[in-house]
Enzyme design. Structure first.
Site, PDB file in Angstrom:
ATOM      1  CB  SER A   1      -0.880  -0.003   1.257  1.00  0.00           C
ATOM      2  OG  SER A   1      -0.061   0.162   2.406  1.00  0.00           O
TER       3      SER A   1
ATOM      4  CG  HIS B   1     -10.025  -4.394  -2.520  1.00  0.00           C
ATOM      5  ND1 HIS B   1      -8.882  -3.693  -2.226  1.00  0.00           N
ATOM      6  CD2 HIS B   1      -9.978  -4.662  -3.844  1.00  0.00           C
ATOM      7  CE1 HIS B   1      -8.180  -3.542  -3.327  1.00  0.00           C
ATOM      8  NE2 HIS B   1      -8.820  -4.116  -4.333  1.00  0.00           N
TER       9      HIS B   1
ATOM     10  CG  ASP C   1      -3.843  -2.806  -1.514  1.00  0.00           C
ATOM     11  OD1 ASP C   1      -4.774  -3.005  -2.308  1.00  0.00           O
ATOM     12  OD2 ASP C   1      -3.962  -2.935  -0.267  1.00  0.00           O
TER      13      ASP C   1
ATOM     14  N   GLY D   1     -10.700  -3.600   7.223  1.00  0.00           N
ATOM     15  CA  GLY D   1     -10.561  -3.527   8.672  1.00  0.00           C
ATOM     16  C   GLY D   1     -11.271  -4.640   9.427  1.00  0.00           C
TER      17      GLY D   1
ATOM     18  NE  ARG E   1      -2.974  -4.043   8.765  1.00  0.00           N
ATOM     19  CZ  ARG E   1      -3.242  -2.790   8.489  1.00  0.00           C
ATOM     20  NH1 ARG E   1      -3.960  -2.060   9.319  1.00  0.00           N
ATOM     21  NH2 ARG E   1      -2.804  -2.211   7.392  1.00  0.00           N
TER      22      ARG E   1
ATOM     23  CG  ASN F   1      -7.043  -7.345  -2.189  1.00  0.00           C
ATOM     24  OD1 ASN F   1      -6.724  -8.154  -3.045  1.00  0.00           O
ATOM     25  ND2 ASN F   1      -7.012  -6.046  -2.396  1.00  0.00           N
TER      26      ASN F   1
HETATM   27  P1  13P Z   1      -8.958  -6.493   4.976  1.00  0.00           P
HETATM   28  O1  13P Z   1      -8.897  -5.264   5.806  1.00  0.00           O
HETATM   29  O2  13P Z   1     -10.306  -7.143   5.067  1.00  0.00           O
HETATM   30  O3  13P Z   1      -7.872  -7.468   5.271  1.00  0.00           O
HETATM   31  O4  13P Z   1      -8.805  -6.042   3.436  1.00  0.00           O
HETATM   32  C1  13P Z   1      -7.531  -5.792   2.893  1.00  0.00           C
HETATM   33  C2  13P Z   1      -7.604  -5.143   1.562  1.00  0.00           C
HETATM   34  O5  13P Z   1      -8.609  -5.112   0.888  1.00  0.00           O
HETATM   35  C3  13P Z   1      -6.366  -4.546   1.033  1.00  0.00           C
HETATM   36  O6  13P Z   1      -6.558  -3.904  -0.181  1.00  0.00           O
HETATM   37  O1  G3H Z   2      -6.497  -1.333   1.866  1.00  0.00           O
HETATM   38  C1  G3H Z   2      -6.066  -1.395   2.990  1.00  0.00           C
HETATM   39  C2  G3H Z   2      -4.968  -2.324   3.346  1.00  0.00           C
HETATM   40  O2  G3H Z   2      -5.341  -3.066   4.476  1.00  0.00           O
HETATM   41  C3  G3H Z   2      -3.673  -1.587   3.559  1.00  0.00           C
HETATM   42  O3  G3H Z   2      -3.703  -0.878   4.739  1.00  0.00           O
HETATM   43  O4  G3H Z   2      -3.022   1.435   4.111  1.00  0.00           O
HETATM   44  O5  G3H Z   2      -2.864   0.648   6.476  1.00  0.00           O
HETATM   45  O6  G3H Z   2      -1.284  -0.207   4.745  1.00  0.00           O
HETATM   46  P1  G3H Z   2      -2.651   0.335   5.029  1.00  0.00           P
HETATM   47 ZN    ZN Z   3      -8.397  -2.910  -0.384  1.00  0.00          ZN
END
Ligand code: 13P
Ligand code: G3H
Ligand code: ZN
Length: 316
Positions: free
Chosen positions: A50, A215, A83, A185, A264, A258
């Protein structure tokens, strides 16, 4: 094997009724856990980074770690994916940095603007042999610094299948993230989890053979939030996407799923347990090691949920 794009992976996943796991990477332990799990299960792999991860770890470090992982992992097909790229400039930078796949997420923009930005990214990426994921519809939760819709409102913002068809034809993107009721989340639903499978079906009917992306697909297993809460955490009322729903989606047109939050949770639970049971511990290896083990087991399990365990060799 060198890094690959997701083209062959998605073709195989679409025909074979499975989805490739896309896991977020921010540091060495996470990367090792994911790659070791995929090696053990012989699964194709999408490592996603990300903008937050780029900022946290410095892309030069992440790229070097990923290059090492690719060398260590024999014939495993691995994609390095951006991402939620927010602008053309971010996507261009990632293409230039050696990513093999980028996501341009202009889903918060009006349709025409989303088409314009996405098309520009597609043109640049394709010229450099890089594939592009785009997004249409609004995912819930927090997307980087864009605050999305939350809770039960998520179902009001699902992707319009007719728009999805027009969007893909106009932009020539390689895969499409659709909003079907998931969100990012650990707090995805306030009441019973519900996904709009009809949206996935309708988009697939309009775009036969075209790979869709889901996602926000963590399941937020209670086992892990219970451990976090037991060892001093505070995560009440968390809820994720049931794993049966992921398996069902992966047999449909969804070729990429995803997952970030579940890793986490696994690592946080493991670290909290060490600190609670051994308050004198201060060697990071003795808590990052258990975190890595917990993430590895989590990924191994997910690869079976998505049906991609054992599919590495047919994805090259
Ligand atoms: P989660 O928060 O459900 O793990 O989704 C992650 C995600 O979509 C990252 O792009
Ligand atoms: O899309 C969200 C992913 O979980 C990445 O999260 O932006 O905190 O790295 P982040
Ligand atoms: Zn996402």
């Amino acid at each position: 094997m060198a890094l690959v794009t997701s083209k062959k992976m998605f073709e195989t996943a679409y025909k074979g009724g499975f989805a490739v796991g896309a896991f977020n990477v921010n540091n060495m332990e996470q990367l090792q856990a994911i790659v070791e799990a995929c090696q053990a299960e012989q699964a194709p792999l999408i490592l996603q980074i990300s903008r937050g991860a780029r900022k946290y770890a410095n892309i030069a470090y992440l790229k070097a770690l990923i290059d090492t992982a690719v060398k260590q992992s024999g014939n495993l097909p691995i994609v390095m994916h951006l991402d939620h790229g927010d602008t053309f400039e971010t996507c261009k930078q990632c293409v230039d940095d050696g990513f093999t796949s980028v996501m341009i997420d202009a889903s918060h923009d009006p349709f025409e603007k989303n088409v314009e930005v996405t098309s520009k990214v597609v043109e640049y990426a394709h010229k450099h042999g890089v594939v592009v994921e785009a997004e249409i519809g609004q995912l819930g939760g927090i997307e980087e610094d864009v605050v999305g819709v939350t809770g039960d409102d998520v179902m009001k913002h699902v992707t319009d299948p007719a728009e999805a068809e027009r969007f893909v034809k106009a932009t020539k993107c390689d895969s499409l993230a659709v909003a079907c009721g998931t969100s990012h989340g650990a707090y995805k639903f306030k009441t019973e989890p519900k996904l709009a499978f009809n949206v996935l079906e309708e988009v697939a009917k309009r775009l036969p053979g075209f790979p869709l992306v889901m996602h926000g697909s963590s399941s937020v297993p209670k086992e892990f939030t219970d451990l976090i809460n037991k060892y001093g955490g505070n995560m009440p009322n968390s809820m994720g996407v049931p794993e049966e729903a992921l398996t069902r989606a992966s047999k449909m047109a969804v070729c990429k799923i995803n997952i970030d939050t579940d890793l986490r949770l696994a690592s946080t639970a493991a670290i909290r347990k060490v600190f609670a049971e051994k308050p004198a511990e201060f060697d990071p290896r003795n808590y990052l090691g258990p975190a890595r083990d917990a993430m590895r087991e989590m990924v191994r399990h997910k690869l079976h949920v998505l049906g991609c365990a054992g599919k590495a060799s047919v994805c090259v």
